[in-house]
Scaffold this motif. Sequence first.
Motif, PDB file in Angstrom:
ATOM      1  N   GLU A  96       0.651  -1.177  -0.059  1.00  0.00           N
ATOM      2  CA  GLU A  96      -0.080  -0.044  -0.101  1.00  0.00           C
ATOM      3  C   GLU A  96       1.005   1.218  -0.058  1.00  0.00           C
ATOM      4  O   GLU A  96       1.858   1.203   0.804  1.00  0.00           O
ATOM      5  CB  GLU A  96      -0.789   0.133   1.221  1.00  0.00           C
ATOM      6  CG  GLU A  96      -1.947   1.135   1.252  1.00  0.00           C
ATOM      7  CD  GLU A  96      -2.907   1.041   2.439  1.00  0.00           C
ATOM      8  OE1 GLU A  96      -3.425   1.954   2.738  1.00  0.00           O
ATOM      9  OE2 GLU A  96      -3.134  -0.089   2.634  1.00  0.00           O
ATOM     10  N   GLY A  97       0.544   2.231  -0.674  1.00  0.00           N
ATOM     11  CA  GLY A  97       1.109   3.561  -1.093  1.00  0.00           C
ATOM     12  C   GLY A  97       2.488   3.407  -2.045  1.00  0.00           C
ATOM     13  O   GLY A  97       2.838   4.489  -2.071  1.00  0.00           O
ATOM     14  N   ALA A 140      -5.773  -7.346 -14.137  1.00  0.00           N
ATOM     15  CA  ALA A 140      -4.676  -8.538 -13.643  1.00  0.00           C
ATOM     16  C   ALA A 140      -4.524  -8.437 -12.150  1.00  0.00           C
ATOM     17  O   ALA A 140      -4.956  -7.827 -11.497  1.00  0.00           O
ATOM     18  CB  ALA A 140      -3.110  -8.217 -14.188  1.00  0.00           C
ATOM     19  N   GLY A 141      -4.414  -9.876 -11.692  1.00  0.00           N
ATOM     20  CA  GLY A 141      -4.504 -10.208 -10.247  1.00  0.00           C
ATOM     21  C   GLY A 141      -3.091  -9.857  -9.868  1.00  0.00           C
ATOM     22  O   GLY A 141      -3.085  -9.847  -8.319  1.00  0.00           O
ATOM     23  N   TRP A 142      -2.078  -9.557 -10.672  1.00  0.00           N
ATOM     24  CA  TRP A 142      -0.796  -9.146  -9.993  1.00  0.00           C
ATOM     25  C   TRP A 142      -0.379  -7.686 -10.220  1.00  0.00           C
ATOM     26  O   TRP A 142      -1.001  -7.474 -11.295  1.00  0.00           O
ATOM     27  CB  TRP A 142       0.296 -10.272 -10.140  1.00  0.00           C
ATOM     28  CG  TRP A 142      -0.030 -11.429  -9.749  1.00  0.00           C
ATOM     29  CD1 TRP A 142      -0.581 -12.510 -10.402  1.00  0.00           C
ATOM     30  CD2 TRP A 142       0.469 -12.006  -8.580  1.00  0.00           C
ATOM     31  NE1 TRP A 142      -0.726 -13.784  -9.847  1.00  0.00           N
ATOM     32  CE2 TRP A 142      -0.113 -13.352  -8.583  1.00  0.00           C
ATOM     33  CE3 TRP A 142       0.958 -11.667  -7.266  1.00  0.00           C
ATOM     34  CZ2 TRP A 142      -0.157 -14.269  -7.356  1.00  0.00           C
ATOM     35  CZ3 TRP A 142       1.128 -12.522  -6.302  1.00  0.00           C
ATOM     36  CH2 TRP A 142       0.655 -13.752  -6.319  1.00  0.00           C
ATOM     37  N   ASP A 143       0.751  -6.961  -9.812  1.00  0.00           N
ATOM     38  CA  ASP A 143       1.046  -5.883 -10.374  1.00  0.00           C
ATOM     39  C   ASP A 143       2.128  -6.038 -11.433  1.00  0.00           C
ATOM     40  O   ASP A 143       2.474  -5.408 -12.160  1.00  0.00           O
ATOM     41  CB  ASP A 143       1.551  -4.949  -9.125  1.00  0.00           C
ATOM     42  CG  ASP A 143       0.265  -4.560  -8.233  1.00  0.00           C
ATOM     43  OD1 ASP A 143      -0.825  -4.115  -8.781  1.00  0.00           O
ATOM     44  OD2 ASP A 143       0.555  -4.257  -6.909  1.00  0.00           O
ATOM     45  N   ASP A 191       3.680  -6.288  -1.203  1.00  0.00           N
ATOM     46  CA  ASP A 191       2.578  -6.817  -0.160  1.00  0.00           C
ATOM     47  C   ASP A 191       2.616  -8.293  -0.340  1.00  0.00           C
ATOM     48  O   ASP A 191       2.803  -9.170   0.585  1.00  0.00           O
ATOM     49  CB  ASP A 191       1.263  -6.262  -0.764  1.00  0.00           C
ATOM     50  CG  ASP A 191       0.201  -6.618   0.153  1.00  0.00           C
ATOM     51  OD1 ASP A 191       0.329  -6.977   1.458  1.00  0.00           O
ATOM     52  OD2 ASP A 191      -1.006  -6.988  -0.052  1.00  0.00           O
ATOM     53  N   THR A 192       2.270  -8.960  -1.449  1.00  0.00           N
ATOM     54  CA  THR A 192       2.051 -10.341  -1.695  1.00  0.00           C
ATOM     55  C   THR A 192       2.948 -10.899  -2.731  1.00  0.00           C
ATOM     56  O   THR A 192       3.207  -9.985  -3.787  1.00  0.00           O
ATOM     57  CB  THR A 192       0.746 -10.985  -1.720  1.00  0.00           C
ATOM     58  OG1 THR A 192       0.255 -10.463  -3.002  1.00  0.00           O
ATOM     59  CG2 THR A 192      -0.207 -10.602  -0.716  1.00  0.00           C
ATOM     60  N   TYR A 193       3.466 -12.109  -2.667  1.00  0.00           N
ATOM     61  CA  TYR A 193       4.230 -12.542  -3.932  1.00  0.00           C
ATOM     62  C   TYR A 193       4.122 -14.323  -3.946  1.00  0.00           C
ATOM     63  O   TYR A 193       3.872 -14.668  -2.930  1.00  0.00           O
ATOM     64  CB  TYR A 193       5.668 -12.204  -3.909  1.00  0.00           C
ATOM     65  CG  TYR A 193       6.718 -12.720  -2.794  1.00  0.00           C
ATOM     66  CD1 TYR A 193       7.521 -13.719  -2.922  1.00  0.00           C
ATOM     67  CD2 TYR A 193       6.496 -12.166  -1.263  1.00  0.00           C
ATOM     68  CE1 TYR A 193       8.109 -14.339  -2.004  1.00  0.00           C
ATOM     69  CE2 TYR A 193       7.198 -12.646  -0.410  1.00  0.00           C
ATOM     70  CZ  TYR A 193       8.161 -13.586  -0.627  1.00  0.00           C
ATOM     71  OH  TYR A 193       8.894 -14.135   0.347  1.00  0.00           O
ATOM     72  N   GLU A 194       4.669 -14.525  -5.122  1.00  0.00           N
ATOM     73  CA  GLU A 194       4.787 -16.084  -5.066  1.00  0.00           C
ATOM     74  C   GLU A 194       5.862 -16.195  -6.074  1.00  0.00           C
ATOM     75  O   GLU A 194       6.145 -15.528  -7.272  1.00  0.00           O
ATOM     76  CB  GLU A 194       3.605 -16.607  -6.095  1.00  0.00           C
ATOM     77  CG  GLU A 194       3.529 -17.897  -6.297  1.00  0.00           C
ATOM     78  CD  GLU A 194       2.341 -18.325  -7.044  1.00  0.00           C
ATOM     79  OE1 GLU A 194       2.489 -18.985  -7.947  1.00  0.00           O
ATOM     80  OE2 GLU A 194       1.051 -18.316  -6.467  1.00  0.00           O
TER      81      GLU A 194
END
Length: 104
Positions: free
Chosen positions: A12-13, A54-57, A91-94
């Motif tokens: 975020e941000g 998209a579900g990812w950035d 934030d999140t990753y895979e």
Amino acid sequence: MYVAVTLFTLAEGRTLDDYERFAREFIGPRMLELPSVRGFMDGRAVRQMGGARAGWDGLEVIEIASPEAFEADHEVSPGKDVAARWMEWIDTYEVTFFTLINEG
């Protein structure tokens, strides 16, 4: 050849424009210093097939010597330091390892 594919969303941000600058100036050059890394590419998500958001950035596609060597590089500096700085943006990753069955 092995590749590590990382899909991620930004914290975020954080903006994609700022992340791209950070990736060009810091992440890419530093990743290429790791003994296991043979090549490094970053990308920005555009959309899903069919037009949905998209579900990812973004993503990273990293050519590596082996999954084991890549993971070992992240247990010590500079890999550990690069990962810590990267996590400030994420934030999140895979991360998924692949072996390529054809190239070109």
